[in-house]
Motif scaffolding. Structure first.
Motif, PDB file in Angstrom:
ATOM      1  N   UNK A 114      -0.170 -47.916  14.705  1.00  0.00           N
ATOM      2  CA  UNK A 114       0.273 -49.272  14.406  1.00  0.00           C
ATOM      3  C   UNK A 114      -0.632 -50.327  14.750  1.00  0.00           C
ATOM      4  N   UNK A 115      -0.529 -51.780  14.238  1.00  0.00           N
ATOM      5  CA  UNK A 115      -1.012 -52.791  14.678  1.00  0.00           C
ATOM      6  C   UNK A 115      -0.490 -53.157  15.862  1.00  0.00           C
ATOM      7  N   UNK A 116      -1.114 -53.369  17.120  1.00  0.00           N
ATOM      8  CA  UNK A 116      -0.610 -53.763  18.305  1.00  0.00           C
ATOM      9  C   UNK A 116       0.410 -54.834  18.218  1.00  0.00           C
ATOM     10  N   UNK A 117       1.493 -54.651  18.764  1.00  0.00           N
ATOM     11  CA  UNK A 117       2.481 -55.620  18.717  1.00  0.00           C
ATOM     12  C   UNK A 117       3.485 -55.710  17.385  1.00  0.00           C
ATOM     13  N   UNK A 118       3.187 -54.690  16.435  1.00  0.00           N
ATOM     14  CA  UNK A 118       4.013 -54.450  15.216  1.00  0.00           C
ATOM     15  C   UNK A 118       4.642 -53.225  15.184  1.00  0.00           C
ATOM     16  N   UNK A 149      -8.931 -60.371  28.161  1.00  0.00           N
ATOM     17  CA  UNK A 149     -10.252 -61.060  28.111  1.00  0.00           C
ATOM     18  C   UNK A 149     -10.388 -62.523  27.740  1.00  0.00           C
ATOM     19  N   UNK A 150      -9.199 -62.872  26.983  1.00  0.00           N
ATOM     20  CA  UNK A 150      -9.159 -64.219  26.416  1.00  0.00           C
ATOM     21  C   UNK A 150      -8.988 -64.916  27.708  1.00  0.00           C
ATOM     22  N   UNK A 151      -8.096 -64.735  28.492  1.00  0.00           N
ATOM     23  CA  UNK A 151      -7.638 -65.455  29.671  1.00  0.00           C
ATOM     24  C   UNK A 151      -8.570 -65.286  30.765  1.00  0.00           C
ATOM     25  N   UNK A 152      -9.352 -64.077  30.870  1.00  0.00           N
ATOM     26  CA  UNK A 152     -10.400 -64.200  31.641  1.00  0.00           C
ATOM     27  C   UNK A 152     -11.374 -65.069  31.555  1.00  0.00           C
ATOM     28  N   UNK A 153     -11.668 -65.377  30.175  1.00  0.00           N
ATOM     29  CA  UNK A 153     -12.804 -66.288  29.729  1.00  0.00           C
ATOM     30  C   UNK A 153     -12.191 -67.886  30.209  1.00  0.00           C
ATOM     31  N   UNK A 169       5.055 -60.538  28.935  1.00  0.00           N
ATOM     32  CA  UNK A 169       4.214 -59.472  29.797  1.00  0.00           C
ATOM     33  C   UNK A 169       2.789 -59.688  28.989  1.00  0.00           C
ATOM     34  N   UNK A 170       1.745 -60.008  29.791  1.00  0.00           N
ATOM     35  CA  UNK A 170       0.484 -60.558  28.944  1.00  0.00           C
ATOM     36  C   UNK A 170      -0.226 -59.135  28.530  1.00  0.00           C
ATOM     37  N   UNK A 171      -0.295 -58.876  27.258  1.00  0.00           N
ATOM     38  CA  UNK A 171      -0.915 -58.001  26.380  1.00  0.00           C
ATOM     39  C   UNK A 171      -2.266 -57.562  26.790  1.00  0.00           C
ATOM     40  N   UNK A 172      -2.620 -56.270  27.141  1.00  0.00           N
ATOM     41  CA  UNK A 172      -4.013 -55.950  27.496  1.00  0.00           C
ATOM     42  C   UNK A 172      -5.220 -56.348  26.629  1.00  0.00           C
ATOM     43  N   UNK A 179      -7.123 -83.074  27.621  1.00  0.00           N
ATOM     44  CA  UNK A 179      -7.693 -81.928  26.792  1.00  0.00           C
ATOM     45  C   UNK A 179      -6.379 -80.824  26.549  1.00  0.00           C
ATOM     46  N   UNK A 180      -6.233 -80.433  25.400  1.00  0.00           N
ATOM     47  CA  UNK A 180      -5.259 -79.361  25.022  1.00  0.00           C
ATOM     48  C   UNK A 180      -5.771 -78.102  24.678  1.00  0.00           C
ATOM     49  N   UNK A 181      -5.528 -77.143  25.171  1.00  0.00           N
ATOM     50  CA  UNK A 181      -5.893 -75.818  24.888  1.00  0.00           C
ATOM     51  C   UNK A 181      -4.526 -74.927  24.381  1.00  0.00           C
ATOM     52  N   UNK A 182      -4.485 -74.757  23.024  1.00  0.00           N
ATOM     53  CA  UNK A 182      -3.247 -74.044  22.581  1.00  0.00           C
ATOM     54  C   UNK A 182      -3.684 -72.533  22.406  1.00  0.00           C
ATOM     55  N   UNK A 183      -2.789 -71.666  22.973  1.00  0.00           N
ATOM     56  CA  UNK A 183      -2.825 -70.058  22.839  1.00  0.00           C
ATOM     57  C   UNK A 183      -1.640 -69.903  22.005  1.00  0.00           C
ATOM     58  N   UNK A 184      -1.924 -69.144  20.825  1.00  0.00           N
ATOM     59  CA  UNK A 184      -1.062 -68.352  20.014  1.00  0.00           C
ATOM     60  C   UNK A 184      -0.239 -67.330  20.590  1.00  0.00           C
ATOM     61  N   UNK A 185       1.259 -67.543  20.792  1.00  0.00           N
ATOM     62  CA  UNK A 185       1.685 -66.341  21.738  1.00  0.00           C
ATOM     63  C   UNK A 185       1.690 -65.327  21.015  1.00  0.00           C
ATOM     64  N   UNK A 186       1.250 -65.000  19.652  1.00  0.00           N
ATOM     65  CA  UNK A 186       1.342 -63.701  19.220  1.00  0.00           C
ATOM     66  C   UNK A 186      -0.183 -62.946  19.775  1.00  0.00           C
ATOM     67  N   UNK A 187      -0.922 -63.762  20.270  1.00  0.00           N
ATOM     68  CA  UNK A 187      -2.219 -63.205  21.009  1.00  0.00           C
ATOM     69  C   UNK A 187      -1.955 -62.736  22.260  1.00  0.00           C
ATOM     70  N   UNK A 188      -1.128 -63.364  22.872  1.00  0.00           N
ATOM     71  CA  UNK A 188      -0.956 -63.120  24.487  1.00  0.00           C
ATOM     72  C   UNK A 188       0.383 -62.034  24.584  1.00  0.00           C
ATOM     73  N   UNK A 189       1.372 -62.216  23.871  1.00  0.00           N
ATOM     74  CA  UNK A 189       2.477 -61.210  24.133  1.00  0.00           C
ATOM     75  C   UNK A 189       3.001 -60.513  22.792  1.00  0.00           C
ATOM     76  N   UNK A 190       3.745 -59.426  23.145  1.00  0.00           N
ATOM     77  CA  UNK A 190       4.330 -58.562  21.993  1.00  0.00           C
ATOM     78  C   UNK A 190       5.811 -59.499  21.750  1.00  0.00           C
ATOM     79  N   UNK A 191       6.453 -59.131  20.744  1.00  0.00           N
ATOM     80  CA  UNK A 191       7.514 -59.993  20.104  1.00  0.00           C
ATOM     81  C   UNK A 191       8.591 -59.799  21.042  1.00  0.00           C
ATOM     82  N   UNK A 192       9.115 -61.128  21.485  1.00  0.00           N
ATOM     83  CA  UNK A 192      10.183 -61.313  22.434  1.00  0.00           C
ATOM     84  C   UNK A 192       9.988 -60.817  24.035  1.00  0.00           C
ATOM     85  N   UNK A 193       8.628 -60.679  24.226  1.00  0.00           N
ATOM     86  CA  UNK A 193       8.226 -60.248  25.590  1.00  0.00           C
ATOM     87  C   UNK A 193       7.293 -61.193  26.221  1.00  0.00           C
TER      88      UNK A 193
END
Length: 414
Positions: free
Chosen positions: A64-68, A325-329, A318-321, A302-316
């Motif tokens: 599977x593609x993660x999150x799909x 790394x993105x949030x660590x940066x 919890x931060x995806x593993x 300054x506006x930092x926009x994060x795509x929810x599809x990168x951070x979370x699975x559908x309707x979840x």
């Protein structure tokens, strides 16, 4: 004699009854043994089936593609262009230069914006001269000629900005200091280049053309039959007939949707065919917006926009593993810049009901806050959930809904 015969008869009946009872008991015992054997066999079979199902699910997860879902091809990410004519404040504590590494991460955009009355102002205002909005102005490095309807010329030599604009919004915009140029027709066709983000877009009035982003290695091409997206080792192609493909060359994963209800998934030497709906409407590249009529708003945030599809699975929420790394940066950037306070806002598309979306947006904003705090960010963080109430694009298309599913971090710069 009769008495003797009666006793014999009774004895015979007793023996017969005993034999019958003994036979029934034996039959009952055999039946019980058979039932126990059948139950044990069923239990063994159930355990084996469960083991096989678990193994199959493990194999499926690997394909599977993660999150799909298995066989589902991710949507081609929407191409979103930065706002024109928004300059960052030179006294900002955190600048676009410091966020280039972060903005090169797929799913993240960094933009200078103006926030007023709890609303993010996206776009530019109109400069008017004279009682009717027409007139001329020239003072040193600044020259303005306008007829009051947005048509005219604006030259700011100090800022390196030149605007030549017709009434219909067509014309030319150049910001030589930031490496921005826009040449656009009244139908949205034209060429746009932005040196801040390494972006280039050449597009026709029907959404066909070429988009490249040298910072994150993304290339998107579109014609009347297909759209193709390439980012690093991942390539997604969607065809007009509903077919398409997904290739993750790094993980040897391939998905091919035939557009007729089936998809074939291949991972290394493994292959499986599953039911899969045809891909949706063929996406297009964005047409270019009008040339700004006047200089930009002064940014105060300054506006930092994060795509929810990168951070979370559908309707979840919890931060995806894969997103850690993105949030660590981001946490490192916020700490190094000495940011003392900022806000995290959660947003959703219009799918599901209002209450559900409101709760989901709040939970997602709080999840990002908790993760950043866990990484040592000491700033004061407030969170807001807006559900579907503040869309930045239409919810009528997949591309629009993708833009609306987002988490925004607003950092005051003045």
């Amino acid at each position: 004699m009769k008495k003797t015969m009666l006793c014999a008869a009774v004895l015979a009946l007793s023996v017969a009854a005993t034999g019958c009872a003994s036979g029934k008991k034996a039959e009952s015992s055999a039946a019980s043994t058979a039932a126990e054997s059948s139950t044990a066999t069923a239990e063994i079979s159930a355990v084996a089936t469960a083991a096989e199902t678990k193994a199959a699910q493990a194999d499926d997860a690997d394909m599977k593609v993660p999150g799909y879902e298995l066989g589902q091809i991710p949507e081609i990410p929407a191409v979103v262009l930065p706002e024109l004519g928004i300059a960052e404040n030179p006294a900002a504590k955190i600048t676009l230069d410091k966020t280039k590494a972060l903005s090169s991460v797929p799913g993240i955009t960094v933009t200078a914006v103006k926030v007023e009355n709890d609303q993010i102002q996206r776009g530019s205002t109109v400069m008017q001269l004279g009682s009717n909005g027409d007139g001329q102005y020239k003072d040193g490095n600044l020259t303005v000629q306008t007829d009051g309807n947005g048509e005219g010329q604006y030259i700011d030599k100090e800022r390196g900005i030149t605007i030549q604009r017709d009434e219909d919004g067509s014309g030319q915009y150049i910001d030589s200091k930031q490496g921005i140029s826009l040449q656009v027709d009244d139908d949205g066709a034209g060429i746009y280049r932005d040196g801040r983000y390494g972006i280039s877009l050449m597009v026709d009035d029907d959404g066909e053309g070429l988009y490249t982003n040298t910072q994150n290695g993304v290339t998107v091409t579109a014609d009347d039959e297909e759209m193709s997206y390439r980012a690093g080792k991942v390539q997604i192609t969607q065809n007009k007939d509903g077919s398409g493909s997904y290739h993750d060359y790094a993980n040897m994963l391939t998905i091919k949707n035939d557009g007729k209800g089936k998809a074939t998934v291949t991972k290394g030497t493994k292959s499986v065919t599953v039911d899969a709906a045809p891909l949706g409407t063929l996406p297009r590249l964005p047409r270019l917006g009008s040339v700004p009529a006047v200089p930009s708003l002064e940014a105060n945030s300054l506006l930092i926009t994060l795509d929810s599809g990168v951070l979370f699975d559908v309707d979840k929420y919890d931060i995806r593993p894969e997103a850690q790394e993105t949030l660590n940066q981001l946490a490192k950037l916020l700490t190094e810049a000495g940011i003392t306070a900022f806000e995290i806002d959660g947003h959703t598309d219009s799918n599901a009901d209002d209450d559900y979306n409101q709760t989901l947006s709040e939970n997602r904003a709080n999840s990002v806050k908790a993760y950043l705090k866990a990484q040592g960010v000491s700033a004061e963080i407030t969170t807001q959930g807006y559900g579907e109430s503040r869309p930045v694009a239409t919810n009528e298309t997949a591309e629009g809904r993708q833009q609306n599913r987002r988490v925004e971090i607003i950092i005051p710069t003045v």
